[in-house]
Design a protein around this motif. Structure first.
Motif, PDB file in Angstrom:
ATOM      1  N   GLU A 185      23.915  46.229  17.939  1.00 48.19           N
ATOM      2  CA  GLU A 185      23.472  47.411  17.200  1.00 48.19           C
ATOM      3  C   GLU A 185      24.644  48.071  16.496  1.00 48.19           C
ATOM      4  OE1 GLU A 185      19.798  48.605  20.254  1.00 48.19           O
ATOM      5  OE2 GLU A 185      21.778  49.544  20.421  1.00 48.19           O
ATOM      6  N   PHE A 186      25.761  48.208  17.214  1.00 46.68           N
ATOM      7  CA  PHE A 186      26.955  48.808  16.634  1.00 46.68           C
ATOM      8  C   PHE A 186      27.442  47.993  15.438  1.00 46.68           C
ATOM      9  CE2 PHE A 186      31.619  48.808  16.481  1.00 46.68           C
ATOM     10  CZ  PHE A 186      31.875  50.146  16.268  1.00 46.68           C
ATOM     11  N   LYS A 187      27.499  46.672  15.583  1.00 42.86           N
ATOM     12  CA  LYS A 187      27.960  45.791  14.513  1.00 42.86           C
ATOM     13  C   LYS A 187      27.082  45.926  13.276  1.00 42.86           C
ATOM     14  CE  LYS A 187      28.348  40.816  13.556  1.00 42.86           C
ATOM     15  NZ  LYS A 187      27.102  40.701  12.768  1.00 42.86           N
ATOM     16  N   GLU A 188      25.782  45.988  13.459  1.00 47.82           N
ATOM     17  CA  GLU A 188      24.863  46.082  12.320  1.00 47.82           C
ATOM     18  C   GLU A 188      24.977  47.437  11.626  1.00 47.82           C
ATOM     19  OE1 GLU A 188      22.030  44.584   9.682  1.00 47.82           O
ATOM     20  OE2 GLU A 188      23.186  43.580  11.268  1.00 47.82           O
ATOM     21  N   LEU A 189      25.039  48.509  12.396  1.00 48.61           N
ATOM     22  CA  LEU A 189      25.124  49.836  11.793  1.00 48.61           C
ATOM     23  C   LEU A 189      26.421  50.021  11.017  1.00 48.61           C
ATOM     24  CD1 LEU A 189      23.708  51.992  14.730  1.00 48.61           C
ATOM     25  CD2 LEU A 189      22.640  51.648  12.491  1.00 48.61           C
ATOM     26  N   MET A 190      27.509  49.454  11.516  1.00 45.01           N
ATOM     27  CA  MET A 190      28.803  49.621  10.867  1.00 45.01           C
ATOM     28  C   MET A 190      29.016  48.644   9.728  1.00 45.01           C
ATOM     29  SD  MET A 190      30.130  52.181  12.452  1.00 45.01           S
ATOM     30  CE  MET A 190      31.848  52.157  11.977  1.00 45.01           C
ATOM     31  N   GLY A 191      28.179  47.613   9.641  1.00 41.39           N
ATOM     32  CA  GLY A 191      28.336  46.629   8.577  1.00 41.39           C
ATOM     33  C   GLY A 191      29.533  45.728   8.771  1.00 41.39           C
ATOM     34  N   ARG A 196      28.909  41.537   1.488  1.00 37.93           N
ATOM     35  CA  ARG A 196      27.985  40.984   0.503  1.00 37.93           C
ATOM     36  C   ARG A 196      26.539  41.099   0.981  1.00 37.93           C
ATOM     37  NH1 ARG A 196      32.075  37.120   1.051  1.00 37.93           N
ATOM     38  NH2 ARG A 196      33.472  36.950  -0.739  1.00 37.93           N
ATOM     39  N   ARG A 197      26.381  41.279   2.267  1.00 40.35           N
ATOM     40  CA  ARG A 197      25.031  41.286   2.841  1.00 40.35           C
ATOM     41  C   ARG A 197      24.411  42.688   2.769  1.00 40.35           C
ATOM     42  NH1 ARG A 197      23.016  42.158   7.956  1.00 40.35           N
ATOM     43  NH2 ARG A 197      25.129  42.518   8.739  1.00 40.35           N
ATOM     44  N   HIS A 198      23.193  42.728   2.251  1.00 40.48           N
ATOM     45  CA  HIS A 198      22.466  43.997   2.186  1.00 40.48           C
ATOM     46  C   HIS A 198      22.088  44.446   3.597  1.00 40.48           C
ATOM     47  CE1 HIS A 198      18.168  45.236   2.686  1.00 40.48           C
ATOM     48  NE2 HIS A 198      18.636  46.307   2.106  1.00 40.48           N
ATOM     49  N   ARG A 199      22.173  45.753   3.844  1.00 38.80           N
ATOM     50  CA  ARG A 199      21.747  46.256   5.144  1.00 38.80           C
ATOM     51  C   ARG A 199      21.125  47.645   4.999  1.00 38.80           C
ATOM     52  NH1 ARG A 199      27.085  48.219   5.294  1.00 38.80           N
ATOM     53  NH2 ARG A 199      27.384  50.136   6.507  1.00 38.80           N
ATOM     54  N   PRO A 200      20.032  47.890   5.721  1.00 36.20           N
ATOM     55  CA  PRO A 200      19.438  49.230   5.761  1.00 36.20           C
ATOM     56  C   PRO A 200      20.074  50.052   6.887  1.00 36.20           C
ATOM     57  CG  PRO A 200      17.979  47.670   6.827  1.00 36.20           C
ATOM     58  CD  PRO A 200      19.187  46.888   6.381  1.00 36.20           C
ATOM     59  N   ILE A 201      20.226  51.355   6.670  1.00 38.64           N
ATOM     60  CA  ILE A 201      20.810  52.235   7.675  1.00 38.64           C
ATOM     61  C   ILE A 201      19.845  53.378   7.949  1.00 38.64           C
ATOM     62  CG2 ILE A 201      22.774  53.679   8.287  1.00 38.64           C
ATOM     63  CD1 ILE A 201      24.457  52.152   6.368  1.00 38.64           C
ATOM     64  N   PRO A 202      19.423  53.568   9.199  1.00 37.98           N
ATOM     65  CA  PRO A 202      18.512  54.672   9.523  1.00 37.98           C
ATOM     66  C   PRO A 202      19.179  56.028   9.288  1.00 37.98           C
ATOM     67  CG  PRO A 202      18.591  53.039  11.297  1.00 37.98           C
ATOM     68  CD  PRO A 202      19.710  52.720  10.369  1.00 37.98           C
ATOM     69  N   ALA A 203      18.365  57.002   8.942  1.00 39.64           N
ATOM     70  CA  ALA A 203      18.850  58.372   8.729  1.00 39.64           C
ATOM     71  C   ALA A 203      18.127  59.309   9.681  1.00 39.64           C
ATOM     72  CB  ALA A 203      18.616  58.804   7.282  1.00 39.64           C
ATOM     73  N   ASP A 204      18.862  60.245  10.287  1.00 42.64           N
ATOM     74  CA  ASP A 204      18.220  61.213  11.170  1.00 42.64           C
ATOM     75  C   ASP A 204      17.804  62.446  10.372  1.00 42.64           C
ATOM     76  OD1 ASP A 204      20.531  62.651  10.713  1.00 42.64           O
ATOM     77  OD2 ASP A 204      21.363  62.357  12.711  1.00 42.64           O
ATOM     78  N   TRP A 205      17.218  63.422  11.051  1.00 42.22           N
ATOM     79  CA  TRP A 205      16.656  64.587  10.372  1.00 42.22           C
ATOM     80  C   TRP A 205      17.739  65.426   9.703  1.00 42.22           C
ATOM     81  CZ3 TRP A 205      18.261  69.491  11.582  1.00 42.22           C
ATOM     82  CH2 TRP A 205      18.950  69.645  12.780  1.00 42.22           C
ATOM     83  N   ALA A 211      26.444  62.596   5.476  1.00 42.56           N
ATOM     84  CA  ALA A 211      26.116  61.172   5.316  1.00 42.56           C
ATOM     85  C   ALA A 211      27.196  60.285   5.929  1.00 42.56           C
ATOM     86  CB  ALA A 211      25.928  60.844   3.841  1.00 42.56           C
ATOM     87  N   MET A 212      28.466  60.636   5.747  1.00 44.58           N
ATOM     88  CA  MET A 212      29.540  59.830   6.347  1.00 44.58           C
ATOM     89  C   MET A 212      29.594  60.014   7.857  1.00 44.58           C
ATOM     90  SD  MET A 212      32.679  60.034   3.586  1.00 44.58           S
ATOM     91  CE  MET A 212      32.801  61.825   3.630  1.00 44.58           C
ATOM     92  N   TRP A 213      29.318  61.219   8.310  1.00 46.13           N
ATOM     93  CA  TRP A 213      29.400  61.539   9.734  1.00 46.13           C
ATOM     94  C   TRP A 213      28.231  60.970  10.523  1.00 46.13           C
ATOM     95  CZ3 TRP A 213      27.461  66.749  11.843  1.00 46.13           C
ATOM     96  CH2 TRP A 213      27.745  66.857  13.208  1.00 46.13           C
ATOM     97  N   ARG A 214      27.020  61.022   9.952  1.00 47.54           N
ATOM     98  CA  ARG A 214      25.821  60.617  10.683  1.00 47.54           C
ATOM     99  C   ARG A 214      25.318  59.216  10.344  1.00 47.54           C
ATOM    100  NH1 ARG A 214      25.100  63.388  14.998  1.00 47.54           N
ATOM    101  NH2 ARG A 214      22.878  62.855  14.967  1.00 47.54           N
ATOM    102  N   MET A 215      25.933  58.563   9.314  1.00 48.23           N
ATOM    103  CA  MET A 215      25.496  57.215   8.951  1.00 48.23           C
ATOM    104  C   MET A 215      26.650  56.226   8.890  1.00 48.23           C
ATOM    105  SD  MET A 215      22.658  58.108   6.005  1.00 48.23           S
ATOM    106  CE  MET A 215      21.723  56.608   6.238  1.00 48.23           C
TER     107      MET A 215
END
Length: 388
Positions: free
Chosen positions: A345-351, A254-263, A201-205
């Protein structure tokens, strides 16, 4: 006067509403009124995380302890803040006199963090009438704004801005990312599905340890059609939300964010849940990560437990260096950039709150740097003669 009592320290306070913040108490366990007002305002008024108020409280306690040792009140002692910096660097603690060691007991970054908290405290005290405005004067210099980016400067003549007067120069350090070989080494020595899921989870998300240990089961949408869960986001993902958590976990933003998960994440999660469901005490806990192999069973894992886990796995895998959670997050950030993600995209994924926050996370492979240089096209013909 409690402000000149030796033995200041940080102390947690749990409010009736369930919110916990950290304050400063003196040797008689009495709260220091000005510090307490600043810290509770930071927690409730500015909505800072509990961990932030703890860091602030620890720093202010150090300052008050030093003020007591030199026999000055904290508002007046700002004129000697340079000596406080020296004390932070070289005081070993535990004695009345300064104990000078052959190397600093606190690095430049730690000292600067303490100074930043003290400045925030003094500014708050002055703005609320708890200290005279003269307490601020020794803390800042007025400097022209020529060194600021153009978009932050005014037009025409240089304007003046305040700059912190006391700040140590920090050595430029780039937190290294865990290599794929190191991650695989950790996964090979995991003895249960939960630990493997944590690593993946830490490595892929790219989850921070406070985010991962604060995830609730309702936040995990690893299903093909999340609309059945009342969620309009397609594909497997989980939600990072900032909450008050009993285990001290907290999302930084403070902002909620969804993070995609791979297989790979989903597969590790399924195996972990099969293992988790066997533990009866864990079935009544809404936190995703819980204690499965040590007491108290079923209790949510602490953020620090992830550091302890990775340290133990690093030793078991006989790695040349210890891996900590942020190194796995850095590996994710580097991988996202290497895969061609755009800055937004990078900014959003990293929060991250800004684009510049991502600079320490970028670890380009030297081979990619060479390929980037060699990829710059040469002119078809070089006019004239060039003496090579």
């Amino acid at each position: 006067m409690s402000d000149v009592v030796e033995g200041f320290r940080s102390f947690p306070v749990r409010l009736p509403a369930g919110v916990t913040y950290w304050t400063v108490v003196d040797g008689g366990l009495e709260p220091v009124a000005a510090a307490d007002e600043f810290l509770i305002n930071a927690r409730l008024g500015r909505d800072l995380a509990e961990s932030t108020t703890r860091a602030y409280a620890t720093s202010i306690a150090l300052y008050l302890r030093w003020c007591a040792r030199i026999g000055m009140g904290w508002p007046q002692a700002t004129v000697r803040l340079g000596r406080f910096v020296h004390w932070l660097q070289h005081d070993a603690g535990g004695g009345e006199n300064l104990v000078v060691l052959d190397r600093p007991v606190r690095g430049a970054r730690r000292v600067n963090c303490v100074l930043s908290a003290v400045r925030e405290f003094i500014r708050f005290a002055v703005s609320t009438g708890l200290a005279e405005p003269t307490a601020l004067e020794p803390l800042y210099d007025l400097v022209p704004d020529w060194d600021l980016p153009l978009e932050l400067r005014g037009e025409g003549q240089a304007r003046w801005r305040s700059r912190a007067r006391h700040r140590l120069r920090e050595a430029e350090s780039l937190v290294d990312a865990a290599s794929p070989e190191e991650i695989l080494g950790l996964l090979r020595v995991c003895r249960n599905a939960r630990d493997r899921f944590i690593i993946v989870a830490m490595w892929r998300m790219g989850l921070r340890r406070g985010e991962l240990t604060g995830i609730r089961r309702e936040d995990v949408h690893f299903v093909a059609d999340a609309s059945r869960l009342g969620c309009g986001i397609a594909g497997a993902h989980l939600h990072v939300r900032r909450r008050e958590n009993v285990n001290g976990a907290a999302a930084k933003s403070r902002r909620h964010r969804p993070i995609p998960a791979d297989w790979l994440v989903v597969q590790a999660y399924d195996r972990f849940m099969a293992e988790r469901d066997v533990c009866r005490p864990a079935q009544g806990c809404d936190f995703l990560l819980v204690n499965l192999f040590r007491a108290p069973l079923g209790a949510p894992m602490r953020p620090q437990a992830l550091n302890e886990l990775l340290e133990a796995l690093s030793r078991r895998a006989e790695l040349e260096r210890g891996i900590h959670p942020h190194m796995a997050r850095h590996a994710f950030g580097s991988g996202v950039v290497a895969a061609g993600a755009t800055l937004d995209e990078f900014k959003e994924l990293m929060g991250h709150a800004s684009f510049t926050s991502g600079e320490p996370y970028l670890h380009p492979d030297p081979r990619r740097l060479r390929a980037a240089v060699e990829g710059v096209p040469l002119p078809r013909e070089i006019p004239g003669e060039v003496d090579w």
